[in-house]
Design an enzyme around this catalytic site. Structure first.
Site, PDB file in Angstrom:
ATOM      1  N   SER A 188      40.357  94.228 -41.718  1.00 35.17           N
ATOM      2  CA  SER A 188      39.791  94.344 -39.684  1.00 35.17           C
ATOM      3  C   SER A 188      39.518  93.289 -39.158  1.00 35.17           C
ATOM      4  O   SER A 188      38.168  92.576 -39.742  1.00 35.17           O
ATOM      5  CB  SER A 188      38.663  95.458 -39.758  1.00 35.17           C
ATOM      6  OG  SER A 188      38.312  95.602 -39.037  1.00 35.17           O
ATOM      7  N   SER A 189      39.764  93.351 -37.902  1.00 29.85           N
ATOM      8  CA  SER A 189      39.305  92.364 -37.512  1.00 29.85           C
ATOM      9  C   SER A 189      38.689  92.371 -36.675  1.00 29.85           C
ATOM     10  O   SER A 189      37.579  93.689 -35.628  1.00 29.85           O
ATOM     11  CB  SER A 189      40.772  91.901 -35.910  1.00 29.85           C
ATOM     12  OG  SER A 189      41.613  91.691 -36.471  1.00 29.85           O
TER      13      SER A 189
ATOM     14  N   THR B  19      47.263  94.102 -36.134  1.00 31.67           N
ATOM     15  CA  THR B  19      46.931  93.105 -36.961  1.00 31.67           C
ATOM     16  C   THR B  19      48.275  93.147 -37.071  1.00 31.67           C
ATOM     17  O   THR B  19      49.004  91.790 -36.907  1.00 31.67           O
ATOM     18  CB  THR B  19      46.292  92.309 -37.821  1.00 31.67           C
ATOM     19  OG1 THR B  19      44.915  92.388 -37.773  1.00 31.67           O
ATOM     20  CG2 THR B  19      46.051  91.036 -38.487  1.00 31.67           C
TER      21      THR B  19
ATOM     22  N   GLU C  36      35.589 103.489 -30.933  1.00 31.97           N
ATOM     23  CA  GLU C  36      34.897 103.551 -32.111  1.00 31.97           C
ATOM     24  C   GLU C  36      33.759 104.374 -31.379  1.00 31.97           C
ATOM     25  O   GLU C  36      33.124 104.893 -30.953  1.00 31.97           O
ATOM     26  CB  GLU C  36      34.054 102.398 -32.082  1.00 31.97           C
ATOM     27  CG  GLU C  36      35.795 101.100 -32.766  1.00 31.97           C
ATOM     28  CD  GLU C  36      34.422 100.529 -33.933  1.00 31.97           C
ATOM     29  OE1 GLU C  36      35.556  98.925 -34.409  1.00 31.97           O
ATOM     30  OE2 GLU C  36      33.686  99.833 -33.699  1.00 31.97           O
TER      31      GLU C  36
ATOM     32  N   ASN D 134      39.546  99.810 -43.381  1.00 27.98           N
ATOM     33  CA  ASN D 134      40.793  98.967 -43.383  1.00 27.98           C
ATOM     34  C   ASN D 134      39.950  97.197 -44.583  1.00 27.98           C
ATOM     35  O   ASN D 134      38.383  97.145 -44.106  1.00 27.98           O
ATOM     36  CB  ASN D 134      41.106  98.556 -41.769  1.00 27.98           C
ATOM     37  CG  ASN D 134      42.058  97.581 -42.156  1.00 27.98           C
ATOM     38  OD1 ASN D 134      42.435  97.420 -42.774  1.00 27.98           O
ATOM     39  ND2 ASN D 134      42.588  97.086 -40.758  1.00 27.98           N
TER      40      ASN D 134
ATOM     41  N   SER E  74      39.922 100.389 -36.397  1.00 30.01           N
ATOM     42  CA  SER E  74      39.899  99.896 -37.802  1.00 30.01           C
ATOM     43  C   SER E  74      41.613 100.434 -38.578  1.00 30.01           C
ATOM     44  O   SER E  74      40.994 101.641 -38.918  1.00 30.01           O
ATOM     45  CB  SER E  74      38.911  99.391 -38.075  1.00 30.01           C
ATOM     46  OG  SER E  74      38.495  98.716 -39.511  1.00 30.01           O
ATOM     47  N   GLY E  75      42.414  99.766 -39.504  1.00 29.91           N
ATOM     48  CA  GLY E  75      43.014 100.136 -40.473  1.00 29.91           C
ATOM     49  C   GLY E  75      43.922 100.356 -39.710  1.00 29.91           C
ATOM     50  O   GLY E  75      45.316 101.292 -40.052  1.00 29.91           O
TER      51      GLY E  75
ATOM     52  N   GLY F 112      39.836  99.068 -31.337  1.00 34.67           N
ATOM     53  CA  GLY F 112      40.139 100.220 -30.641  1.00 34.67           C
ATOM     54  C   GLY F 112      38.716 100.853 -30.247  1.00 34.67           C
ATOM     55  O   GLY F 112      37.784 101.132 -30.622  1.00 34.67           O
TER      56      GLY F 112
END
Length: 1102
Positions: free
Chosen positions: A210-211, A161, A437, A207, A156-157, A435
């Protein structure tokens, strides 16, 4: 690797702060080496933890890291950091693109000219770019008819995206319709991103956008290479975020966008500040920097129009979103009955009413669905009440179910609106998925995400290994013994049936009495011998899995609840009966057979099935990989945190790919490159004409390497062999450098010696001449100095005597003047005191005279009154009582007469201080009173009294005049005394200055006297003659009464007699010393007498 490290080798050594730092080996002792790092520190490290550094690597880094001489962690990290410093955010590792998030806009990288540049360029002809990956995939799909997939991953970040947006934008540019208007397929595909981001993205700790779901976009092309259709598939939406967020994260964007909607929309949905809703106020973050929620709301509505969502459907979507916010504000209290609940307050009732209006359901039905449950038994249906905690869980479950169904409807609507081409035979899939985590607390979502990454990493390893095989086959080398790095054991641990973690989780969910502890205990028993499964200490419900990217400890507290994917029948019946067709469409009624068959549904099982379908699609296509990396956790540009990037490279599989490559032949060089670098190891090759491959083998055999492969155009080296060759090369270069240095140093030293000898002879010659000249000059200067000293001493003695004589005369004159002034000042003080005392005695005498006169007048008045009374008595009273009464009356009249007389005398005294007219008037006023008292008095006595009063008036007038004159004189004397006092103070100040000057003069004269004594005692002075001249002094100026400027007007000029030589020769120095002592004594006595006089004068004065 340790055998390839030598003294003076450049290496990479581990650092606790920056992961890896460069240094030079100073010394090697056994298995440890002493290394001096680039920042000056000296550290000791094990040889097995040191990696060689390529000092000949380009300063700007390399675009493809497979071309690095040393392919290991520190080399990869250093190359990425070097390129990131110059804003080169893209780097290749073979066919894998690594994209580092710059956290700033770089518009020069994504313009139309850049798109056109990569349109027809080959993969290796241009610098690394996301457009290069998209261009290669598009050209191979069009030209060769092979379907492609592009996998974008990262934490994330990291920019997944944005990278996906740029990739889809470029594919739309390549496959779009020229000058197309309206809602084309490519426009709908691009505009679907804002819609899905609004409902599927949220701010997290790492982020701001974040998706929270995985997305696979399948773009279909026709035979001409134009976009003809598309389909979007989503995976594992984070449903728990709807009801629970942590600070400083946010809920999904759509909630905040709706709260910032235009006023008419807010009024329609009865919304307000996000802080007033429980699903939003669990965090203190309500706004994002640089983001205007009101504008984003309008942009989302426009994107919905483009993707084909009508106005009515948009209104229904936001009605559902508003209903979820109101639903979260419904709170419950404990009811009267056991395990029952009801609405807490009127505010909860209001939000319940708003929820029912927005969902178009019966409010009582909603309350029953939240507070009660139906239990179906073979005999009957039982309705059971829920306690407040159970009702809150039911409320949150309903909110998560509604939002999940709404998100699925959006995805289906976008797919239907865009449409799919059934005749298309070409496609490019873009996978934007979460990704790896690993957090402090890892729940069911992290478990599914990491399971996905394990599957994708397995696919990635297979792809990398396949590319390696292709290279080996192309070069015709033997690769049969190269081992393949596989993570199948971790995948089996998670998904294997019937003994995998997902299967055991589904089994625990179906058992009514299962708890997280029993589930974890089942895992401990099943996988106690599995090398990838670890039971943590001091926990009852945690377990650890050793993933390819590192160990992750999971907390299974909520695994059972989050894995259950079923809708509560009461919720299903409530929403399917809604009067809103949109809401009822989200919850279509289930048939009895379907409800029985789908009584239990597992999110883990469904996600596993979706992942299998995704892997089938990826296996049917040729993949391209983009690994996104977040350079820092502060989300700031130009900040590269080595440890953070290294962790992402490990979790993203980049280092795993490097390990796969290192398992075979990680280093390969063309024959020309190899010979240019290592010909120095066998210089005899240059004497003959050999084939390139033969020359390369010669060098490798001479060094003694084994296990290498020589292909058709390249030399393939095993891991560590490149470093060994560099060690030999460094040793040869070092020996050659030492021989060259020895010869050069010998030549330079001989040359310097000859120059220094020649220069020293010249310096000695010059120095001797300079020294002789200096000695001659010193001798001449000494002779001249003796003559000058003789004349100077004579002149100084003469001048000292003259000055001493003049000072003595001046000093005597000053002291005499000071004594005269002291005497004059004393006389002035005495005279002033005498005058003051005279006037003061006069004033006292006048005051006493006035008092005596006033007393005499009072006494005379009383006496005369008493006489007049006796004369005026009438002897008519015969008896004694009448006489006594008369005497009493006489006494009373006497007292009245005396009082009146005293009043008249007081008035007369007052008259003395007024003018003549006032005295006459007051006397006239006082006379009637006296006349009234003395009516019986005779005329003769009255006349005599009148004459006496007139005389007294005349005397009073005379005394008044004398008193006025005395007052005036007293004032004048006082003014004169004040002026004299001021003059006296000024004179004293000048005397103090003079006294100080005399003290300094005496101090200087004492030195001159000592010099004079020494001069007079010398025998040379006995026969010398002196001539004197008049002595003039301008010291001791007299004080002036008018101004300070006149203080220097009075000067003293003292002519001194001109003594003859005879008389001066008879001068005795002791006599001069006695004179000075007398002057000092007189000065002291004079000052003491002056002080005593001054003190006595002032005492008399005051």
């Amino acid at each position: 690797m340790a055998a390839n490290i030598a003294v003076d080798s450049h290496v990479w050594v581990e650092d606790t702060e920056i992961a890896w730092t460069d240094g030079v080996v100073l010394n090697i002792k056994g298995d440890e080496a002493e290394v001096k790092t680039g920042d000056g520190k000296e550290v000791v490290a094990n040889l097995s933890r040191l990696y060689p550094k390529d000092v000949e690597a380009p300063a700007e880094g390399v675009e493809d890291m497979t071309k690095l001489s040393y392919l290991h962690e520190p080399a990869v990290l250093h190359n990425l950091a070097t390129r990131y410093e110059i804003d080169e955010i893209y780097t290749y590792t073979g066919n894998i693109l690594i994209a580092i998030n710059p956290f700033q806009g770089l518009p020069h990288l994504y313009g139309v000219d850049i798109m056109e540049k990569y349109r027809e360029a080959s993969f290796k002809d241009t610098s690394p770019h996301v457009f290069a990956i998209g261009g290669v995939a598009f050209r191979e799909m069009v030209n060769e008819g092979r379907n492609k997939s592009i996998l974008v991953s990262g934490e994330s970040g990291s920019g997944k995206t944005e990278t996906t947006k740029m990739l889809m934008r470029y594919l739309a540019y390549l496959g779009g319709h020229a000058a197309a208007e309206g809602r084309t397929v490519e426009k709908q595909v691009l505009e679907s991103n804002p819609v899905l981001e609004a409902f599927g993205n949220a701010k997290t700790v790492k982020n701001n956008n974040s998706s929270r779901f995985g997305k696979f976009v399948e773009i279909q092309f026709d035979d001409l290479g134009q976009i003809s259709g598309a389909a979007i598939r989503t995976y594992l939406l984070e449903r728990s975020r709807v009801c629970q967020i942590s600070d400083p994260e946010r809920n999904y964007h759509c909630f905040y966008l709706l709260c910032a909607a235009p006023p008419q929309d807010i009024e329609r949905y009865k919304l307000g500040d996000p802080k007033s809703f429980r699903y939003l106020n669990q965090s203190s973050c309500y706004e994002l920097d640089g983001v205007n929620d009101a504008q984003e709301y309008l942009a989302t509505r426009r994107a919905m129009n483009v993707v084909g969502i009508s106005e009515n459907e948009q209104d229904a979507i936001f009605r559902v979103v508003a209903a979820i916010l109101h639903l979260g504000n419904i709170e419950f209290s404990k009811g009267e009955e056991a395990d029952s609940s009801f609405l807490k307050d009127e505010q909860s009732a209001f939000h319940l009413q708003m929820t029912s209006e927005l969902l178009m359901c019966d409010p009582l039905a909603i309350e029953d669905a939240l507070c009660k449950r139906m239990m179906v038994t073979p005999e009957e249906v039982i309705k059971r009440s829920l306690d407040p905690h159970g009702a809150a869980i039911s409320r949150d479950g309903l909110a998560k179910t509604i939002y999940s169904r709404l998100f699925d409807w959006l995805v289906d609507k976008i797919n239907v609106s865009i449409g799919q081409d059934p005749h298309s035979r070409r496609l490019i899939g873009v996978l934007d998925i979460y990704g790896f985590e690993s957090f402090k607390t890892n729940s069911f979502e992290q478990f599914c995400i990491n399971y996905t990454n394990e599957k994708l990493q397995q696919h990635f390893n297979q792809h990398v290994f396949k590319m390696e095989q292709d290279d080996y086959q192309k070069e015709e080398i033997d690769w049969s013994y190269v081992e393949f790095v596989d993570n199948q054991d971790v995948v089996d641990l998670i998904e294997k049936k019937p003994g995998g973690i997902i299967a055991l989780l589904d089994e625990a969910c179906m058992l009514p009495k299962s708890t997280p502890e029993t589930f974890s205990e089942k895992l401990y028993q099943t996988f106690k011998d599995h090398k990838r499964f670890v039971k943590p200490k001091l926990t009852r419900s945690d377990f650890t899995i050793a993933h390819y990217a590192g160990d992750v400890q999971y907390q299974s507290d909520q695994f059972l609840d989050k894995n259950k994917d079923y809708v509560v029948p009461e919720h299903q019946d409530l929403l399917s009966a809604s009067k809103c067709s949109f809401v009822s469409g989200l919850f279509p009624p289930l048939s009895r057979e379907g409800s029985k068959s789908s009584k239990f549904s597992s999110i883990g099982a469904r996600f596993k099935l979706q992942l299998m379908q995704l892997m089938e699609i990826l296996n049917s296509t040729e993949p391209h990989y983009i690994r996104c990396v977040k350079p820092n956790n502060v989300l700031q540009p130009a900040v590269f945190e080595n440890a953070n990037v290294l962790h992402q490279l490990r979790s993203g599989g980049v280092l795993e790919a490097i390990r796969v490559k290192c398992a075979g032949y990680p280093t390969n060089r063309t024959f020309i490159e190899f010979l240019n670098r290592f010909t120095i190891l066998a210089p005899e090759i240059l004497k003959g004409e050999y084939e390139e491959n033969v020359a390369c083998k010669w060098i490798l055999e001479k060094v003694g390497l084994t296990g290498y492969q020589v292909g058709q155009t390249k030399v393939f080296l095993r891991a560590g062999q490149m470093a060994e060759l560099d060690v030999h090369r460094t040793r040869v270069l070092g020996e050659s450098a030492r021989i060259i240095q020895r010869q050069v140093k010998t030549h330079l030293t001989r040359k310097d010696f000859i120059l220094m000898r020649r220069a020293s002879v010249r310096i000695q010659t010059s120095w001797r001449g300079k020294l002789a000249r200096k000695i001659y000059r010193d001798m001449k200067r000494e002779a001249a100095a003796m003559k000058i000293q003789k004349n100077l001493r004579r002149q100084l003695a003469t001048r000292a005597y003259t000055n001493t004589k003049s000072s003595a005369i001046t000093l005597q004159t000053g002291f005499r003047t000071l004594a005269a002034r002291h005497e004059f000042r004393y006389k002035l003080k005495t005279r002033a005191v005498t005058v003051i005392q005279a006037y003061w005695r006069c004033h006292i005498a006048v005051s006493e005279f006035k008092k005596l006169k006033r007393a005499s007048l009072v006494y005379q008045s009383r006496l005369r009154g008493r006489i007049a009374k006796r004369r005026l008595e009438q002897p008519k009273m015969t008896d004694r009582e009448e006489e006594e009464e008369e005497e009493d009356k006489g006494h009373e009249e006497k007292s009245e007469l005396s009082n009146n007389a005293e009043d008249s005398v007081d008035k007369a005294v007052v008259v003395l201080h007024s003018d003549q007219s006032e005295i006459a008037e007051k006397a006239t006023e006082a006379s009637p009173t006296v006349s009234e008292i003395m009516i019986p008095v005779r005329d003769t006595e009255i006349e005599s009294l009148t004459v006496e009063v007139e005389m007294l008036r005349a005397l009073l007038q005379v005394e008044k005049q004398r008193a006025d004159i005395s007052e005036r004189k007293y004032v004048e004397v006082q003014e004169l005394s004040e002026g004299r006092r001021k003059k006296l103070e000024e004179t004293e100040r000048r005397v103090y200055h003079l006294q100080d000057s005399l003290n300094r003069l005496l101090y200087s004269m004492s030195d001159q006297f000592s010099q004079l004594k020494s001069i007079l005692r010398s025998p040379s002075m006995s026969n010398s003659t002196f001539t004197s001249s008049p002595v003039v002094r301008d010291d001791l100026a007299d004080s002036s009464e008018n101004s300070e400027a006149s203080s220097s007007d009075s000067d003293f000029t003292f002519p001194a007699p001109s003594p003859t030589s005879d008389s001066f020769s008879a001068f005795n120095p002791n006599q001069l010393q006695v004179i000075v002592q007398d002057l000092s004594t007189s000065e002291t006595k004079g000052s003491e007498s002056y002080e005593s006089d001054r003190e006595g004068g002032f005492e008399d004065y005051f």
